[in-house]
Design a protein around this motif. Structure first.
Motif, PDB file in Angstrom:
ATOM      1  N   ASN A 106      41.270  46.346  43.296  1.00 22.75           N
ATOM      2  CA  ASN A 106      42.379  47.193  42.870  1.00 22.75           C
ATOM      3  C   ASN A 106      42.719  46.915  41.414  1.00 22.75           C
ATOM      4  N   VAL A 107      43.008  47.963  40.661  1.00 22.25           N
ATOM      5  CA  VAL A 107      43.446  47.809  39.273  1.00 22.25           C
ATOM      6  C   VAL A 107      44.914  48.214  39.202  1.00 22.25           C
ATOM      7  N   LEU A 108      45.737  47.309  38.680  1.00 23.94           N
ATOM      8  CA  LEU A 108      47.172  47.543  38.554  1.00 23.94           C
ATOM      9  C   LEU A 108      47.591  47.329  37.103  1.00 23.94           C
ATOM     10  N   LYS A 109      48.595  48.057  36.685  1.00 18.86           N
ATOM     11  CA  LYS A 109      49.110  47.927  35.323  1.00 18.86           C
ATOM     12  C   LYS A 109      50.555  47.441  35.374  1.00 18.86           C
ATOM     13  N   THR A 110      50.856  46.419  34.564  1.00 18.62           N
ATOM     14  CA  THR A 110      52.237  45.986  34.380  1.00 18.62           C
ATOM     15  C   THR A 110      52.626  46.385  32.954  1.00 18.62           C
ATOM     16  N   ASN A 111      53.793  45.961  32.496  1.00 18.40           N
ATOM     17  CA  ASN A 111      54.214  46.305  31.127  1.00 18.40           C
ATOM     18  C   ASN A 111      53.257  45.788  30.065  1.00 18.40           C
ATOM     19  N   SER A 112      52.697  44.605  30.278  1.00 13.79           N
ATOM     20  CA  SER A 112      51.863  44.009  29.235  1.00 13.79           C
ATOM     21  C   SER A 112      50.481  43.560  29.712  1.00 13.79           C
ATOM     22  N   ASN A 113      50.218  43.699  30.998  1.00 10.84           N
ATOM     23  CA  ASN A 113      48.951  43.209  31.537  1.00 10.84           C
ATOM     24  C   ASN A 113      48.255  44.235  32.414  1.00 10.84           C
ATOM     25  N   VAL A 114      46.952  44.043  32.529  1.00 13.76           N
ATOM     26  CA  VAL A 114      46.175  44.750  33.532  1.00 13.76           C
ATOM     27  C   VAL A 114      45.787  43.687  34.555  1.00 13.76           C
ATOM     28  N   GLN A 115      45.926  44.013  35.809  1.00  8.36           N
ATOM     29  CA  GLN A 115      45.580  43.069  36.867  1.00  8.36           C
ATOM     30  C   GLN A 115      44.464  43.653  37.718  1.00  8.36           C
ATOM     31  N   VAL A 116      43.445  42.833  37.929  1.00 10.71           N
ATOM     32  CA  VAL A 116      42.340  43.199  38.800  1.00 10.71           C
ATOM     33  C   VAL A 116      42.456  42.319  40.037  1.00 10.71           C
ATOM     34  N   GLU A 117      42.769  42.946  41.152  1.00 12.16           N
ATOM     35  CA  GLU A 117      42.883  42.219  42.419  1.00 12.16           C
ATOM     36  C   GLU A 117      41.579  42.356  43.193  1.00 12.16           C
ATOM     37  N   ILE A 118      41.102  41.232  43.708  1.00 14.66           N
ATOM     38  CA  ILE A 118      39.920  41.252  44.559  1.00 14.66           C
ATOM     39  C   ILE A 118      40.339  40.662  45.899  1.00 14.66           C
ATOM     40  N   LYS A 119      40.353  41.532  46.905  1.00 16.96           N
ATOM     41  CA  LYS A 119      40.849  41.151  48.235  1.00 16.96           C
ATOM     42  C   LYS A 119      39.699  41.231  49.229  1.00 16.96           C
ATOM     43  N   ASP A 120      39.490  40.139  49.964  1.00 20.04           N
ATOM     44  CA  ASP A 120      38.420  40.116  50.964  1.00 20.04           C
ATOM     45  C   ASP A 120      39.008  39.973  52.360  1.00 20.04           C
ATOM     46  N   SER A 121      38.144  40.099  53.351  1.00 19.39           N
ATOM     47  CA  SER A 121      38.556  39.946  54.752  1.00 19.39           C
ATOM     48  C   SER A 121      37.912  38.688  55.339  1.00 19.39           C
ATOM     49  N   GLY A 122      37.838  37.648  54.518  1.00 23.50           N
ATOM     50  CA  GLY A 122      37.123  36.434  54.908  1.00 23.50           C
ATOM     51  C   GLY A 122      37.961  35.354  55.553  1.00 23.50           C
ATOM     52  N   LYS A 123      37.471  34.106  55.424  1.00 22.84           N
ATOM     53  CA  LYS A 123      38.046  32.937  56.088  1.00 22.84           C
ATOM     54  C   LYS A 123      39.415  32.527  55.573  1.00 22.84           C
ATOM     55  N   GLY A 124      39.697  32.856  54.309  1.00 29.98           N
ATOM     56  CA  GLY A 124      40.971  32.455  53.719  1.00 29.98           C
ATOM     57  C   GLY A 124      40.894  31.078  53.077  1.00 29.98           C
ATOM     58  N   ILE A 125      41.945  30.746  52.354  1.00 32.03           N
ATOM     59  CA  ILE A 125      42.032  29.482  51.614  1.00 32.03           C
ATOM     60  C   ILE A 125      43.356  28.821  51.976  1.00 32.03           C
ATOM     61  N   LEU A 126      43.324  27.536  52.263  1.00 23.24           N
ATOM     62  CA  LEU A 126      44.561  26.803  52.526  1.00 23.24           C
ATOM     63  C   LEU A 126      45.413  26.774  51.266  1.00 23.24           C
ATOM     64  N   LYS A 127      46.729  26.883  51.428  1.00 26.77           N
ATOM     65  CA  LYS A 127      47.657  26.940  50.285  1.00 26.77           C
ATOM     66  C   LYS A 127      47.477  25.737  49.350  1.00 26.77           C
ATOM     67  N   GLU A 128      47.224  24.563  49.909  1.00 22.42           N
ATOM     68  CA  GLU A 128      47.076  23.367  49.060  1.00 22.42           C
ATOM     69  C   GLU A 128      45.790  23.392  48.223  1.00 22.42           C
ATOM     70  N   SER A 129      44.893  24.317  48.516  1.00 19.69           N
ATOM     71  CA  SER A 129      43.647  24.450  47.748  1.00 19.69           C
ATOM     72  C   SER A 129      43.686  25.565  46.703  1.00 19.69           C
ATOM     73  N   TYR A 130      44.792  26.314  46.631  1.00 20.82           N
ATOM     74  CA  TYR A 130      44.874  27.448  45.711  1.00 20.82           C
ATOM     75  C   TYR A 130      44.469  27.063  44.285  1.00 20.82           C
ATOM     76  N   ASN A 131      45.000  25.974  43.769  1.00 24.05           N
ATOM     77  CA  ASN A 131      44.666  25.558  42.402  1.00 24.05           C
ATOM     78  C   ASN A 131      43.388  24.733  42.345  1.00 24.05           C
ATOM     79  N   LYS A 132      43.099  23.995  43.391  1.00 24.32           N
ATOM     80  CA  LYS A 132      41.911  23.128  43.417  1.00 24.32           C
ATOM     81  C   LYS A 132      40.602  23.909  43.315  1.00 24.32           C
ATOM     82  N   ILE A 133      40.574  25.132  43.845  1.00 30.67           N
ATOM     83  CA  ILE A 133      39.319  25.886  43.858  1.00 30.67           C
ATOM     84  C   ILE A 133      38.794  26.176  42.451  1.00 30.67           C
ATOM     85  N   PHE A 134      39.673  26.066  41.449  1.00 28.26           N
ATOM     86  CA  PHE A 134      39.253  26.316  40.061  1.00 28.26           C
ATOM     87  C   PHE A 134      38.833  25.035  39.337  1.00 28.26           C
TER      88      PHE A 134
END
Length: 188
Positions: A106-134
């Motif tokens: 999905n492509v969304l526009k805010t006042n100053s940014n363009v956001q590209v959302e990539i949404k899957d139907s997979g296994k998911g990620i634990l909340k505590e791993s949100y930053n760790k995956i990078f």
């Protein structure tokens, strides 16, 4: 030589595709090692063309659904590196879905940014791993090296002045990752 020898044209075509793919990989690595040049690109057009490319190279069990922004918007990117990030996020999504499912871009526009959302139907990620995956070396895959998302973050943050993050994830229901980049505001 193969063309002169009149080898099957399907074989030659496949070899030519492999050569193009190897050249693309070479270009990616040469651009990540230096400060890349950014150019003004149409967000919807860039993503639509690249998603068409990815559809041809993935299983029919993967459904890529593209939802462009309802207006023409621009951002400043290095196309080679940006496409590498998109490809990496989509490959991770495919792995998370065990090779079968739906990925929505999905492509969304805010006042100053363009956001590209990539949404899957997979296994998911634990909340505590949100930053760790990078983080380099961190992987949720058995055979993963943990380099793809760390490279993606570097490309988006360092080279494009944007951000990449996990917006939402539910175990066994999927994840939504977002790339947020500065929007080029057109003056009238």
């Amino acid at each position: 030589i193969l063309k002169v020898e009149k080898i099957d044209s399907d074989i030659i075509s496949e070899i030519e595709k492999d050569i193009k793919r190897l050249n693309k990989i070479k270009k990616r690595f040469s651009e990540i090692g230096s400060v890349p040049k950014l150019s003004k690109e149409n967000v919807n057009e860039t993503l639509n063309n690249f998603i068409k490319y990815l559809k041809k190279r993935n299983s029919s069990l993967i459904e890529l659904k593209f939802n462009p922004c309802n207006e023409v918007i621009y951002f400043r990117i290095n196309k080679t590196l940006f496409e590498w990030v998109i490809e990496n996020l989509i490959k991770n999504a495919i792995d998370s879905m065990n090779g079968k499912g739906i990925i929505k871009i999905n492509v969304l526009k805010t006042n100053s940014n363009v956001q590209v959302e990539i949404k899957d139907s997979g296994k998911g990620i634990l909340k505590e791993s949100y930053n760790k995956i990078f983080n380099p070396g961190f992987s949720l895959k058995k055979k993963g090296w943990g380099l793809g998302l760390s490279l993606s973050k570097r490309i988006i943050n360092l080279y494009h002045g944007g951000n990449i993050y996990v917006k939402d994830s539910k175990i066994n229901s999927g994840s939504t990752l977002v790339i947020s980049l500065p929007l080029i505001i057109e003056s009238s």
